[in-house]
Design a protein around this motif. Structure first.
Motif, PDB file in Angstrom:
ATOM      1  N   THR A  47       0.829  -1.206   0.000  1.00 49.70           N
ATOM      2  CA  THR A  47       0.000   0.000   0.000  1.00 49.70           C
ATOM      3  C   THR A  47       0.861   1.252   0.000  1.00 49.70           C
ATOM      4  OG1 THR A  47      -1.731  -1.176   1.195  1.00 49.70           O
ATOM      5  CG2 THR A  47      -1.815   1.222   1.253  1.00 49.70           C
ATOM      6  N   SER A  51       1.111   4.049  -2.926  1.00 53.27           N
ATOM      7  CA  SER A  51       0.881   5.459  -2.597  1.00 53.27           C
ATOM      8  C   SER A  51       2.015   6.333  -3.119  1.00 53.27           C
ATOM      9  CB  SER A  51       0.746   5.604  -1.090  1.00 53.27           C
ATOM     10  OG  SER A  51       0.681   6.955  -0.731  1.00 53.27           O
ATOM     11  N   HIS A  55       1.689   9.178  -6.034  1.00 53.54           N
ATOM     12  CA  HIS A  55       2.075  10.568  -5.758  1.00 53.54           C
ATOM     13  C   HIS A  55       3.094  11.052  -6.790  1.00 53.54           C
ATOM     14  CE1 HIS A  55       4.288  13.810  -3.655  1.00 53.54           C
ATOM     15  NE2 HIS A  55       3.054  14.169  -3.353  1.00 53.54           N
TER      16      HIS A  55
END
Length: 91
Positions: A47, A51, A55
């Motif tokens: 995860t 992420s 980003h």
């Protein structure tokens, strides 16, 4: 913070990122920022990697959009200037 029970709820609220394991209480799942469907700790690392990748891609897209927009504005200003020069017969 990764929590799996009711006693973790206050810490999940205060944490920058609260992750609840799905096999926990509904209160913890509601409070957490994210919840893991499987009770596998490796999913936490996956995860976080997802992420960071997301980003990075958002930042790249913002860079491309800013460059594209500034390029269009320059072309528009040059076209507008030449059009005005022709209409008003400026040198």
């Amino acid at each position: 913070m990764v929590g799996d029970g009711v006693n973790d709820a206050p810490a999940l609220v205060e944490a920058d990122l609260g992750i609840a394991i799905r096999a926990t209480t509904d209160v913890t799942i509601e409070i957490a920022d994210a919840d893991l469907v499987n009770s596998n700790a490796v999913d936490i690392i996956n995860t976080l990697k997802l992420s960071k990748t997301s980003h990075r891609k958002m930042i790249q897209n913002l860079g491309w959009a800013a460059g594209y927009k500034s390029n269009l504005q320059q072309k528009y200003c040059i076209t507008l200037k030449s059009s005005l020069q022709q209409q008003l017969e400026w040198p």
